[in-house]
Write a protein that holds these residues in place. Structure first.
Motif, mmCIF file in Angstrom:
data_model
loop_
_atom_site.group_PDB
_atom_site.id
_atom_site.type_symbol
_atom_site.label_atom_id
_atom_site.label_comp_id
_atom_site.label_asym_id
_atom_site.label_seq_id
_atom_site.Cartn_x
_atom_site.Cartn_y
_atom_site.Cartn_z
ATOM 1 N N ASP A 176 15.494 4.217 90.193
ATOM 2 C CA ASP A 176 14.336 5.074 90.465
ATOM 3 C C ASP A 176 14.719 6.254 91.359
ATOM 4 O OD1 ASP A 176 12.724 3.454 88.981
ATOM 5 O OD2 ASP A 176 11.742 2.477 90.688
ATOM 6 N N VAL A 177 15.639 6.018 92.271
ATOM 7 C CA VAL A 177 16.090 7.064 93.197
ATOM 8 C C VAL A 177 17.140 7.961 92.546
ATOM 9 C CG1 VAL A 177 17.231 7.521 95.404
ATOM 10 C CG2 VAL A 177 15.623 5.603 95.200
ATOM 11 N N VAL A 178 18.081 7.351 91.880
ATOM 12 C CA VAL A 178 19.232 8.078 91.352
ATOM 13 C C VAL A 178 18.933 8.788 90.029
ATOM 14 C CG1 VAL A 178 21.613 7.831 90.531
ATOM 15 C CG2 VAL A 178 20.839 6.519 92.499
ATOM 16 N N PHE A 179 18.163 8.132 89.148
ATOM 17 C CA PHE A 179 17.933 8.672 87.812
ATOM 18 C C PHE A 179 16.529 9.239 87.578
ATOM 19 C CE2 PHE A 179 20.977 5.052 86.479
ATOM 20 C CZ PHE A 179 22.090 5.851 86.710
ATOM 21 N N TYR A 180 15.512 8.664 88.231
ATOM 22 C CA TYR A 180 14.135 8.918 87.805
ATOM 23 C C TYR A 180 13.207 9.433 88.901
ATOM 24 C CZ TYR A 180 15.946 5.356 84.522
ATOM 25 O OH TYR A 180 16.726 4.637 83.653
ATOM 26 N N HIS A 181 13.714 10.139 89.892
ATOM 27 C CA HIS A 181 12.859 10.462 91.041
ATOM 28 C C HIS A 181 11.683 11.372 90.687
ATOM 29 C CE1 HIS A 181 15.357 14.189 91.226
ATOM 30 N NE2 HIS A 181 14.264 14.708 91.751
ATOM 31 N N LYS A 188 9.252 4.938 84.495
ATOM 32 C CA LYS A 188 10.060 4.025 85.300
ATOM 33 C C LYS A 188 9.881 2.585 84.816
ATOM 34 C CE LYS A 188 9.915 6.940 89.440
ATOM 35 N NZ LYS A 188 9.416 7.065 90.831
ATOM 36 N N MET A 189 8.659 2.232 84.464
ATOM 37 C CA MET A 189 8.390 0.880 83.974
ATOM 38 C C MET A 189 9.142 0.626 82.668
ATOM 39 S SD MET A 189 4.734 -0.813 82.892
ATOM 40 C CE MET A 189 4.595 0.306 81.484
ATOM 41 N N ILE A 190 9.131 1.616 81.782
ATOM 42 C CA ILE A 190 9.855 1.488 80.513
ATOM 43 C C ILE A 190 11.348 1.314 80.770
ATOM 44 C CG2 ILE A 190 10.571 2.772 78.443
ATOM 45 C CD1 ILE A 190 7.746 3.974 78.379
ATOM 46 N N ALA A 191 11.864 2.104 81.704
ATOM 47 C CA ALA A 191 13.284 2.015 82.032
ATOM 48 C C ALA A 191 13.625 0.655 82.629
ATOM 49 C CB ALA A 191 13.671 3.131 82.993
ATOM 50 N N HIS A 192 12.797 0.192 83.555
ATOM 51 C CA HIS A 192 13.046 -1.100 84.193
ATOM 52 C C HIS A 192 13.114 -2.221 83.147
ATOM 53 C CE1 HIS A 192 11.301 0.164 88.371
ATOM 54 N NE2 HIS A 192 12.297 0.929 87.958
ATOM 55 N N LYS A 193 12.277 -2.112 82.139
ATOM 56 C CA LYS A 193 12.206 -3.138 81.097
ATOM 57 C C LYS A 193 13.417 -3.089 80.165
ATOM 58 C CE LYS A 193 9.208 -4.729 77.324
ATOM 59 N NZ LYS A 193 7.931 -4.495 76.593
ATOM 60 N N ASN A 194 13.989 -1.908 80.008
ATOM 61 C CA ASN A 194 15.006 -1.722 78.967
ATOM 62 C C ASN A 194 16.430 -1.469 79.442
ATOM 63 O OD1 ASN A 194 13.497 -1.669 76.227
ATOM 64 N ND2 ASN A 194 12.233 -0.374 77.544
ATOM 65 N N THR A 249 15.508 19.468 87.030
ATOM 66 C CA THR A 249 14.982 18.114 86.868
ATOM 67 C C THR A 249 15.988 17.111 87.411
ATOM 68 O OG1 THR A 249 16.023 17.673 84.721
ATOM 69 C CG2 THR A 249 13.890 18.813 84.698
ATOM 70 N N SER A 250 15.570 15.861 87.398
ATOM 71 C CA SER A 250 16.465 14.750 87.692
ATOM 72 C C SER A 250 17.461 14.613 86.545
ATOM 73 C CB SER A 250 15.653 13.456 87.825
ATOM 74 O OG SER A 250 15.117 13.093 86.552
ATOM 75 N N HIS A 251 18.232 13.544 86.592
ATOM 76 C CA HIS A 251 19.204 13.241 85.550
ATOM 77 C C HIS A 251 18.522 12.836 84.245
ATOM 78 C CE1 HIS A 251 23.154 12.251 84.107
ATOM 79 N NE2 HIS A 251 22.958 10.947 84.066
ATOM 80 N N SER A 252 17.181 12.730 84.260
ATOM 81 C CA SER A 252 16.450 12.228 83.089
ATOM 82 C C SER A 252 15.366 13.187 82.612
ATOM 83 C CB SER A 252 15.821 10.865 83.432
ATOM 84 O OG SER A 252 16.791 9.958 83.901
#
Length: 268
Positions: A176-181, A188-194, A249-252
């Motif tokens: 969440d800090v490094v990729f999705y801030h 973030k929820m989708i990422a956490h799941k996958n 943007t962030s890395h995402s």
């Protein structure tokens, strides 16, 4: 016909011609480490809506691909991209995010200049011959120590290496800090799941590319200026790029600014 009308007509013709040329090509979107085709869930529909051909794929061991990540290699990644590209009629545009910069580079070398129209590096590792993701990351840390020390420490806190050393996972709370801030709670929820295990071997594997093939394929670099993972601004200065585009943007950006990202993709 008035002069301005002629100019307007010519501009419209050029725009339509450019669209027709791009519309005949297929964008293959390739995710980065720990991710999968799900990363592009906002991007593919947007490109399709605008009339472009775009597909997102899962590399072996990622997303819906059930290959055991412990046996996944860089060669398997490259072969998957080649397999998909060769099933498509006409030219392809390979888009690689992060780690997959090395993957699209090797795949392009082997697919050739007649098949690959261009390479697009989305905040990705852009290699010279004989370089790998690990080598490039190490080079950046050495070149920009003051700027990257904090990022290096934060990034390292997110990595959990398996006891056998063959795979690594990434802690969602650090992601969440490094990729999705700058991403939404839903993203973030989708990422956490996958987020999945990442094979280690592909990160250390070196590319074997030539000036005669890889060097002749146009390259474009999209730099995420607000990324908190690793400052990659050095990379497009070492390999010839037709253009370097910056996006704040962030890395995402496929999550946080998908429409702007599609605008960039389709303008190249």
């Amino acid at each position: 016909m008035k002069k301005w009308t002629i100019i307007t007509a010519l501009m419209l013709f050029v725009h339509q011609l450019s669209f027709a040329q791009n519309n005949n090509k297929t964008y293959i979107l390739i995710h980065g480490a720990w991710h999968g085709a799900w990363s592009w869930y906002k991007v593919v529909p947007e490109m399709t809506k605008q009339g472009y051909k775009a597909i997102a794929i899962d590399l072996p061991g990622h997303g819906n691909d059930t290959t055991n990540p412990e046996i996944v290699t860089f060669r398997m990644y490259v072969d998957k991209v080649k397999e998909v590209a060769n099933r498509i009629n006409g030219q392809v545009i390979l888009v690689g995010h992060s780690m997959s910069g090395t993957v699209i580079s090797q795949a392009a070398e082997e697919l050739g200049i007649n098949k690959v129209n261009k390479l697009v590096y989305l905040d990705a590792f852009l290699p010279r011959n004989g370089e790998s993701v690990s080598k490039l990351a190490g080079m950046i840390f050495q070149t920009l120590p003051q700027e990257t020390d904090t990022a290096k420490v934060t990034f390292a806190k997110g990595i959990v290496t398996a006891p056998n050393g063959k795979t690594r996972t990434f802690k969602p709370e650090v992601a969440d800090v490094v990729f999705y801030h700058d991403c939404t709670p839903k993203d973030k929820m989708i990422a956490h799941k996958n987020l999945c295990s990442q094979a280690v071997e592909p990160l250390g594997a070196t590319v074997s590319v030539t000036d005669g093939i890889y060097g002749q394929i146009p390259k474009y670099y999209i730099l995420c200026t607000e990324g908190k993972d690793l400052d990659k601004s050095l990379l497009p200065t070492r390999v010839k790029c037709e253009k370097v585009i910056k996006i704040a943007t962030s890395h995402s950006p496929f999550f946080s600014q998908p429409k702007e990202l599609v605008k960039i993709f389709t303008s190249l």
